[in-house]
Design a protein around this motif. Structure first.
Motif, mmCIF file in Angstrom:
data_model
loop_
_atom_site.group_PDB
_atom_site.id
_atom_site.type_symbol
_atom_site.label_atom_id
_atom_site.label_comp_id
_atom_site.label_asym_id
_atom_site.label_seq_id
_atom_site.Cartn_x
_atom_site.Cartn_y
_atom_site.Cartn_z
ATOM 1 N N ARG A 6 40.217 28.986 2.647
ATOM 2 C CA ARG A 6 41.277 28.242 2.964
ATOM 3 C C ARG A 6 40.765 27.480 4.395
ATOM 4 N NH1 ARG A 6 45.310 30.725 0.161
ATOM 5 N NH2 ARG A 6 45.356 30.179 -1.441
ATOM 6 N N ARG A 49 48.869 20.597 13.563
ATOM 7 C CA ARG A 49 48.866 22.222 13.290
ATOM 8 C C ARG A 49 47.729 22.163 12.368
ATOM 9 N NH1 ARG A 49 53.422 24.849 9.710
ATOM 10 N NH2 ARG A 49 52.641 23.642 8.180
ATOM 11 N N ASP A 62 53.597 28.110 1.449
ATOM 12 C CA ASP A 62 52.418 27.291 1.077
ATOM 13 C C ASP A 62 51.628 27.266 2.430
ATOM 14 O OD1 ASP A 62 52.493 27.256 -1.698
ATOM 15 O OD2 ASP A 62 53.451 24.968 -1.487
ATOM 16 N N ALA A 63 52.341 26.731 3.423
ATOM 17 C CA ALA A 63 51.866 26.512 4.760
ATOM 18 C C ALA A 63 51.135 27.901 5.353
ATOM 19 C CB ALA A 63 52.751 25.988 5.863
ATOM 20 N N LEU A 64 51.805 28.690 4.972
ATOM 21 C CA LEU A 64 50.973 30.254 5.564
ATOM 22 C C LEU A 64 49.919 30.194 5.017
ATOM 23 C CD1 LEU A 64 53.967 32.775 5.549
ATOM 24 C CD2 LEU A 64 52.588 32.303 7.689
ATOM 25 N N ARG A 65 49.670 30.107 3.393
ATOM 26 C CA ARG A 65 48.859 30.242 2.653
ATOM 27 C C ARG A 65 47.621 29.464 3.113
ATOM 28 N NH1 ARG A 65 50.476 29.144 -2.666
ATOM 29 N NH2 ARG A 65 48.732 29.984 -3.416
ATOM 30 N N ALA A 66 47.826 28.266 3.308
ATOM 31 C CA ALA A 66 46.973 26.995 3.833
ATOM 32 C C ALA A 66 46.479 27.565 5.016
ATOM 33 C CB ALA A 66 47.742 25.833 3.995
ATOM 34 N N LEU A 67 47.037 28.252 6.065
ATOM 35 C CA LEU A 67 46.328 28.637 7.155
ATOM 36 C C LEU A 67 45.836 30.077 7.201
ATOM 37 C CD1 LEU A 67 48.947 27.587 9.509
ATOM 38 C CD2 LEU A 67 46.860 26.699 9.630
ATOM 39 N N GLU A 123 58.137 24.759 1.393
ATOM 40 C CA GLU A 123 56.646 24.903 1.528
ATOM 41 C C GLU A 123 56.146 25.809 2.826
ATOM 42 O OE1 GLU A 123 55.855 20.731 1.131
ATOM 43 O OE2 GLU A 123 54.917 21.079 -0.784
ATOM 44 N N GLN A 124 57.150 26.410 3.331
ATOM 45 C CA GLN A 124 56.391 27.046 4.415
ATOM 46 C C GLN A 124 55.693 28.234 4.150
ATOM 47 O OE1 GLN A 124 59.548 28.133 7.692
ATOM 48 N NE2 GLN A 124 60.992 26.840 6.538
ATOM 49 N N ALA A 144 56.344 20.935 6.357
ATOM 50 C CA ALA A 144 56.460 22.204 6.156
ATOM 51 C C ALA A 144 56.146 23.103 7.547
ATOM 52 C CB ALA A 144 55.123 22.562 5.021
ATOM 53 N N LEU A 157 46.023 25.939 -3.271
ATOM 54 C CA LEU A 157 47.286 26.744 -3.367
ATOM 55 C C LEU A 157 47.958 26.768 -4.704
ATOM 56 C CD1 LEU A 157 49.057 24.664 -0.450
ATOM 57 C CD2 LEU A 157 48.192 27.111 -0.314
ATOM 58 N N MET A 169 41.497 33.107 0.044
ATOM 59 C CA MET A 169 42.186 33.010 1.433
ATOM 60 C C MET A 169 41.193 32.602 2.506
ATOM 61 S SD MET A 169 45.122 33.342 2.339
ATOM 62 C CE MET A 169 46.469 34.636 1.687
ATOM 63 N N PHE A 172 56.800 25.918 10.279
ATOM 64 C CA PHE A 172 57.662 27.124 10.188
ATOM 65 C C PHE A 172 58.872 26.904 11.082
ATOM 66 C CE2 PHE A 172 53.112 28.346 10.020
ATOM 67 C CZ PHE A 172 53.146 28.703 8.970
ATOM 68 N N PHE A 216 51.046 18.552 5.114
ATOM 69 C CA PHE A 216 52.244 18.611 3.803
ATOM 70 C C PHE A 216 52.812 17.394 3.952
ATOM 71 C CE2 PHE A 216 50.947 22.956 4.063
ATOM 72 C CZ PHE A 216 50.916 23.250 2.890
ATOM 73 N N ILE A 274 45.309 21.049 5.751
ATOM 74 C CA ILE A 274 46.089 20.331 4.787
ATOM 75 C C ILE A 274 47.281 19.976 5.370
ATOM 76 C CG2 ILE A 274 47.248 22.172 3.719
ATOM 77 C CD1 ILE A 274 47.662 20.289 1.044
#
Ligand SMILES: Nc1ncnc2c1ncn2[C@@H]1O[C@H](COP(=O)(O)OP(=O)(O)OP(=O)(O)O)[C@@H](O)[C@H]1O
Ligand SMILES: [Mg+2]
Lengths: 251, 260
Positions: A83, A156, B131-136, B128-129, A94, A56, A80, A96, A90, A88
């Motif tokens: 990943r 998640r 970052d969370a998108l990118r992590a997924l 960090e949402q 974090a 990240l 991408m 949505f 957080f 991870i």
């Protein structure tokens, strides 16, 4: 890739922002199937290290190897797909905030897996049960307590069945019973599914309980490393201070 | 790319400007590549079309109607006495189609949606949402930016048409009060304007749509700090979008209409 290749490895990892060096040359190795604990004071760079490990954050210099691939020089686009091998959790969940708990946990599944709605529903239900949550599927994150949010974040990350998971303080902010359950969950996933885990925590007791190896970070550098017993026996003054404060807290 | 690198907080204005232009370019290229790649978030795009387009229609219509009315108020009071009442409708139509409708659409949507896009993405960044998108393994450009850009590109010409129509209706009401009838009003429009006036105006709205969505998304995604950071990003998104709209409007006018 030989079977001795580590799951994760950093070499001389440096991360700087705003002219401030946060990670000052970290050499870390995480083997498959181990639970590595990272402890350290607030602001020592633990979260930054995790974010570099999962790509990240782009390191200022040094290498980050994820399952035999050095991700440091890769672009965001190239990183991408890598990943998906890592999950991870957080530090502040974090989630949505415009999606329900169900949609949060199902997010990755709906996008990356070819599963029927029923299969996804089953996985979501199961992961939420793992973290002790039931009947909250249709609530929004703002309707949950901090500890509940944290556990949804856990669910998640686990929904995608990653074989390496980075946990950023998975049990901070949870009540003792739930914190213990999370520790047990990590141990169980490690034993039953051979999950490789990196657990960041302030909670020394919980780290000693769950980890096979512990690394202590101070001011962006690793100052001690070893089995829980070795860490306990360490004579490094900062490690000692950290352990003493932690045990004082436990009383 | 700027998603995995924090930009230095206090850099030289020149450097910051170059960085901004660079980031905008990167975002534009990434968006185009995403659109051409064909993986489009249908549901989110429709949702944004409703937000950027449908929900903006009333306010665009209202402001355009008043603007059409005030332009007519001035032009009619000048022209009717001078015997030029036959020009009132046409003058308004020219002003609306070429200038006022696109600009009003741009301004109103910047105020409504540019700010909302920046605040939304900015909040997602600092919590960090993103970052969370990118992590997924979900690209924030694909998932958040492209639907907004596409929705704006689809809806802006329609908003422009609504603005045109509302402006003319507003103007006609006033013209009527000055004794100019519907026939003379329409006749004058037909006499003085041609289809390209409308088309050119709508082309302008497409450029404005790109400016607003890209600038706001870029500002949102590069938000730093807490609530104050989101505030800054929102303000800057609106200010930068407006300035760029007015600047682009000049050059577009030169390009599209100067020869006519
Ligand atoms: N985006 C950033 N910009 C500037 N400084 C940052 C940024 N992110 C982190 N830092 C700084 O880096 C240092 C390490 O931060 P990090 O979040 O990694 O600490 P941490 O060990 O996770 O702390 P905690 O236990 O409180 O979560 C801190 O001193 C922080 O001020
Ligand atoms: Mg942290």
């Amino acid at each position: 890739m030989s079977h001795t290749a580590p799951a994760l490895e950093t070499r001389q990892l440096v991360y700087a922002v705003d002219g401030k060096v946060i990670l000052k040359g970290i050499d870390l190795r995480v083997d498959y199937g181990e639970v590595l604990g990272i402890m350290g004071a607030s602001g020592s760079g633990k979260t930054t290290l995790l974010k570099c490990l999962c790509g990240l954050l782009k390191p200022t210099s040094g290498e980050v190897w994820v399952e035999g691939v050095n991700i440091a020089p890769l672009s965001e686009r190239e990183r991408m797909p890598l990943r998906l091998r890592l999950g991870i959790v957080f530090q502040y969940a974090a989630l949505f905030d415009y999606l329900t708990v169900y949609q949060n946990v199902a997010f990755g599944l709906e996008r990356h897996r070819r599963l029927s709605k029923a299969q996804i529903r089953e996985i979501v239900r199961e992961r939420l049960a793992w973290v002790g949550l039931e009947g909250v599927e249709n609530l929004y994150p703002s309707q949950l307590s901090g500890g509940m949010r944290k556990r949804v974040g856990l669910a998640r990350a686990l929904a995608m069945d990653p074989h390496i998971v980075l946990f950023d303080e998975p049990s901070s902010g949870l009540d003792p019973v739930n914190a213990y359950q999370v520790d047990r969950l990590i141990t169980r996933l490690n034993r039953e599914l051979n999950l490789t885990a990196v657990v960041v925590s302030h909670d020394v007791v919980s780290l000693m309980r769950t980890c096979s190896r512990i690394v202590m970070i101070d001011d962006g550098q690793i100052i001690a490393e070893g089995t829980p017993a070795a860490i306990r026996a360490s004579e490094h003054p900062k490690v000692q201070a950290f352990l003493q404060m932690a045990s004082a807290e436990a009383l | 790319m700027w998603l995995d690198e924090e930009s230095p907080r206090r850099s030289h204005p020149l450097y910051a400007t170059l960085e901004f232009v660079g980031a905008l370019g990167v975002l534009l290229v990434a968006s185009l590549r995403g659109v051409l790649g064909g993986r489009i978030e249908g549901r989110e795009t429709v949702h944004q079309m409703a937000f950027i387009g449908a929900a903006s229609a009333p306010i665009v219509a209202l402001t355009s109607a008043f603007t059409g009315a005030v332009v007519t108020l001035y032009s009619a009071s000048l022209l009717v006495d001078a015997g030029g009442s036959g020009f009132v409708g046409g003058a308004l139509a020219l002003a609306m189609t070429r200038e006022l409708a696109p600009i009003l659409t741009g301004i109103m949507v910047t105020a409504r949606c540019g700010s909302a896009i920046a605040a939304q993405l900015g909040t997602m960044k600092i919590t960090e949402q993103i970052d969370a998108l990118r992590a997924l393994a979900v690209s924030p450009v694909q998932y958040l930016v492209i639907p907004r850009v596409l929705a704006a590109l689809i809806m802006f010409p329609m908003l422009g048409m609504i603005a045109n129509f509302a402006g003319l209706v507003g103007g006609f009401v006033i013209a009527n009060a000055f004794g100019i009838g519907a026939n003379s009003f329409l006749q004058s429009i037909r006499l003085l304007t041609e289809p390209f006036d409308v088309i050119g105006g709508l082309i302008k709205t497409l450029v404005f749509a790109l400016i607003i969505t890209l600038v706001s998304a870029q500002q949102g995604l590069s938000t730093r700090g807490g609530a104050a950071g989101v505030g800054h990003a929102t303000t800057r998104a609106v200010v930068i979008s407006m300035v760029l709209i007015f600047a682009a409007n000049y050059f577009l006018a030169d390009l599209l209409f100067a020869e006519r």
